[in-house]
Design a protein around this motif. Structure first.
Motif, short mmCIF file in Angstrom:
data_model
loop_
_atom_site.label_atom_id
_atom_site.label_comp_id
_atom_site.label_asym_id
_atom_site.label_seq_id
_atom_site.Cartn_x
_atom_site.Cartn_y
_atom_site.Cartn_z
N GLY A 223 -26.45 -54.23 -12.39
CA GLY A 223 -26.31 -53.71 -13.76
C GLY A 223 -27.35 -52.67 -14.11
N THR A 224 -28.56 -52.80 -13.60
CA THR A 224 -29.62 -51.84 -13.91
C THR A 224 -29.27 -50.47 -13.33
N ALA A 225 -28.79 -50.45 -12.09
CA ALA A 225 -28.40 -49.18 -11.47
C ALA A 225 -27.22 -48.56 -12.22
N ARG A 226 -26.26 -49.40 -12.60
CA ARG A 226 -25.11 -48.89 -13.36
C ARG A 226 -25.57 -48.35 -14.72
N GLU B 258 -28.36 -46.93 -15.47
CA GLU B 258 -28.97 -45.61 -15.28
C GLU B 258 -27.91 -44.52 -15.21
N VAL B 259 -26.82 -44.81 -14.49
CA VAL B 259 -25.75 -43.81 -14.36
C VAL B 259 -24.99 -43.67 -15.67
N ASP C 298 -28.35 -52.89 -19.59
CA ASP C 298 -29.81 -52.99 -19.52
C ASP C 298 -30.38 -52.87 -20.92
N PRO C 299 -30.39 -53.99 -21.66
CA PRO C 299 -30.80 -53.95 -23.07
C PRO C 299 -32.26 -53.53 -23.29
N ASP C 300 -33.09 -53.61 -22.26
CA ASP C 300 -34.51 -53.25 -22.41
C ASP C 300 -34.78 -51.77 -22.19
N ASN C 301 -33.75 -50.99 -21.90
CA ASN C 301 -33.95 -49.57 -21.62
C ASN C 301 -34.03 -48.79 -22.93
N GLY C 302 -35.24 -48.42 -23.29
CA GLY C 302 -35.48 -47.71 -24.56
C GLY C 302 -34.86 -46.32 -24.58
N ALA C 303 -34.81 -45.66 -23.43
CA ALA C 303 -34.24 -44.31 -23.39
C ALA C 303 -32.76 -44.35 -23.75
#
Length: 194
Positions: free
Chosen positions: A145-148, A150-151, A179-184
């Motif tokens: 999920g983290t890689a997805r 990013e895309v 990725d709920p922690d991704n601030g960007a």
């Protein structure tokens, strides 16, 4: 032979040797040698990776060309060559990057890193729809999920920059969900919603 049996020839020890078996052993030896020759590209590819990590794109390109002289169908060498040209950024490098990355994808089906790198190269060149297509091609190939996320963020950012707000919101919501922690991703989603 008329009775359908293979011809056996005696060896020095007096035991029969199947000619077919001898051929197979010889073919295996030749195959092993060819495999070793094909692996001659590996040291150049590894050195090129280290040079790229240090920011030496010219050195990396030179090593990758040597690797590809030894083995033209080396997918990783083609992928790294595309990255090196993208990072170097001289006139004509964008086209060289795209060519190398497209070749990498032709050699290795389902090469997610090459899809992403080609998407980035196309996006930098203003070919947004083609970039989005490559990003979408990479998505089902990604392991987690983290890689997805990013895309999906790249897609959302691309759509946001081209004014396609509905698509941007859709992709950025997926990225935040993955990725709920991704601030960007959260920041971009806020921009798309405004």
């Amino acid at each position: 032979l008329p009775n359908g049996r293979r011809q056996l020839r005696p060896t020095r020890e007096g035991h029969p040797v199947d000619l077919f078996d001898r051929f197979n052993r010889l073919a295996n030896q030749v195959g092993g040698l060819l495999g070793d020759l094909a692996d001659d590209a590996r040291p150049h590819v590894e050195l090129a990776q280290a040079l790229l990590d240090r920011g030496d794109t010219d050195g990396a390109i030179a090593e990758l060309k040597l690797a590809l002289d030894k083995r033209r169908d080396h997918a990783r060498a083609l992928y790294l060559l595309g990255l090196a040209y993208s990072k170097r950024g001289r006139p004509g490098d964008s086209q060289e990057a795209k060519r190398a990355l497209e070749e990498a994808l032709a050699v290795r089906e389902g090469y997610s890193e090459a899809y992403l790198a080609l998407g980035d190269a196309l996006s930098q060149g203003g070919e947004y729809e083609a970039a989005a297509e490559n990003y979408r091609s990479a998505l089902p190939l990604l392991p987690d999920g983290t890689a997805r996320a990013e895309v999906e963020q790249r897609l959302g950012s691309l759509y946001l920059s081209t004014g396609q707000l509905d698509k941007a919101v859709r992709e950025l919501r997926k990225a935040v969900s993955s990725d709920p922690d991704n601030g960007a991703s959260q920041g971009l989603l806020g921009q798309a919603l405004v």
